[in-house]
Motif scaffolding. Structure first.
Motif, PDB file in Angstrom:
ATOM      1  N   UNK B  83       0.838  -1.212   0.000  1.00 55.34           N
ATOM      2  CA  UNK B  83       0.000   0.000   0.000  1.00 55.34           C
ATOM      3  C   UNK B  83       0.871   1.259   0.000  1.00 55.34           C
ATOM      4  N   UNK B  84       1.875   1.254   0.842  1.00 54.14           N
ATOM      5  CA  UNK B  84       2.695   2.466   0.999  1.00 54.14           C
ATOM      6  C   UNK B  84       3.638   2.637  -0.195  1.00 54.14           C
ATOM      7  N   UNK B  86       3.530   1.293  -3.189  1.00 56.98           N
ATOM      8  CA  UNK B  86       2.764   1.502  -4.414  1.00 56.98           C
ATOM      9  C   UNK B  86       2.266   2.934  -4.513  1.00 56.98           C
ATOM     10  N   UNK B  87       1.761   3.476  -3.402  1.00 57.32           N
ATOM     11  CA  UNK B  87       1.222   4.836  -3.421  1.00 57.32           C
ATOM     12  C   UNK B  87       2.325   5.876  -3.623  1.00 57.32           C
ATOM     13  N   UNK B  88       3.506   5.611  -3.073  1.00 58.53           N
ATOM     14  CA  UNK B  88       4.630   6.533  -3.284  1.00 58.53           C
ATOM     15  C   UNK B  88       5.005   6.555  -4.774  1.00 58.53           C
ATOM     16  N   UNK B  89       5.106   5.359  -5.382  1.00 55.78           N
ATOM     17  CA  UNK B  89       5.460   5.270  -6.808  1.00 55.78           C
ATOM     18  C   UNK B  89       4.391   5.933  -7.671  1.00 55.78           C
ATOM     19  N   UNK B  90       3.122   5.675  -7.351  1.00 56.74           N
ATOM     20  CA  UNK B  90       2.025   6.275  -8.101  1.00 56.74           C
ATOM     21  C   UNK B  90       2.104   7.802  -8.012  1.00 56.74           C
ATOM     22  N   UNK B  91       2.308   8.338  -6.813  1.00 55.15           N
ATOM     23  CA  UNK B  91       2.383   9.799  -6.640  1.00 55.15           C
ATOM     24  C   UNK B  91       3.514  10.411  -7.448  1.00 55.15           C
ATOM     25  N   UNK B  92       4.610   9.663  -7.534  1.00 53.16           N
ATOM     26  CA  UNK B  92       5.764  10.134  -8.311  1.00 53.16           C
ATOM     27  C   UNK B  92       5.386  10.282  -9.789  1.00 53.16           C
ATOM     28  N   UNK B  93       4.773   9.276 -10.347  1.00 54.32           N
ATOM     29  CA  UNK B  93       4.348   9.329 -11.752  1.00 54.32           C
ATOM     30  C   UNK B  93       3.248  10.350 -11.987  1.00 54.32           C
TER      31      UNK B  93
END
Lengths: 141, 143
Positions: B83-84, B86-93
């Motif tokens: 969860x954490x 994945x969300x960090x990577x998503x926010x980056x993109x």
């Protein structure tokens, strides 16, 4: 500026209504990354339902842009490397976290799901830090 | 019936994304640009979307889905590595391009070549995600 907010609110209500229809009708959480993921995995009837959803999701704004809002564009960067890296990260991240802005954000937060709230706070913080660094420090975007 | 609800919901979702301004990457990056010229529109979109959804969640308490079956249960409260990370990577993109999965799909017909490239890269990322998730799980098990 204020008209932008009103359109934001109206469009938001439509997005929420879409989520409500999907939940009360099909008993499913309307998450864009999950629905696209089901097509990527191609699992029988689930993929068919997801494909119908995505087709309508492309067609409705296509018609509105064509008939009512000609000249609509996304203002996406022209830097192909940034686009490719960003797309890869969005695909990877949303599926690892099992949700994106619609699933964790809209659907999760509105039922006060702790996982949805935490995921939304994390990807928002990550997005804010990314824009701060890449726009104001590195000046790439 | 299942397909009808999928089309109705998908159409409303796509139209809402366009009309709200969320397929315009300037507005999304403008919201994330807290330290620059901040654009609050996305907060109005989120707020607007929460209202029908919160009502819908209330309604799930006294009924079942129209097509039958049951509503999704609240997932166990677990803030795992997936969860954490994945969300960090998503926010980056998301920050880099200003597109998340919904708008990337909804803007396909007016997003130009760049929009197609983004979608292709996103689909590749989604293909790779299960492998990446298993790697994260093995790291968690080792820790």
């Amino acid at each position: 500026m204020i008209t932008d907010w009103i359109w934001g609110l109206l469009g938001g209500l439509m997005i929420g209504a879409a989520g409500a229809v999907y939940l009360l009708g099909n008993g499913r959480i309307m998450g864009a990354s999950g629905i696209i993921g089901r097509i990527v995995d191609a699992k029988g009837s689930q993929a068919l339902e997801a494909a119908a959803f995505v087709a309508a999701m492309i067609a409705a704004p296509a018609v509105i842009a064509l008939v009512w809002l000609p000249g609509t564009e996304t203002h996406l960067t022209s830097d192909w490397l940034v686009i490719a890296v960003a797309g890869l990260l969005v695909g990877l991240g949303t599926r690892i976290a099992n949700g994106c802005t619609s699933g964790h954000g809209v659907c999760g937060m509105s039922r006060l799901s702790p996982r949805g709230i935490v995921a939304t706070l994390v990807f928002m913080a990550s997005g804010i830090a990314t824009v701060a660094i890449f726009r104001h420090v590195l000046e790439i975007i | 019936m299942r397909i009808f609800f999928a089309i109705l919901s998908g159409g409303l979702f796509g139209a809402g994304l366009l009309l709200s301004g969320m397929t315009d990457t300037n507005k999304v990056q403008g919201f994330l640009d807290l330290f620059g010229n901040w654009d609050p529109t996305l907060a109005f979109v989120m707020g607007g979307a929460m209202i029908p959804m919160a009502i819908a969640w209330q309604m799930t308490k006294s009924r079942t889905p129209v097509i039958g079956g049951s509503f999704p249960e609240m997932p166990a409260t677990e803030f795992d590595r997936r969860l954490i990370t994945g969300s960090v990577l998503f926010g980056l993109g998301w920050g880099l391009a200003g597109l998340c999965p919904g708008p990337a799909i909804a803007s396909l017909t007016y997003g130009g070549t760049g929009g197609f490239l983004f979608l292709a890269a996103m689909l590749i990322g989604m293909r790779l995600a299960p492998t990446a998730s298993r790697y994260l799980d093995s790291r968690s098990a080792a820790a």
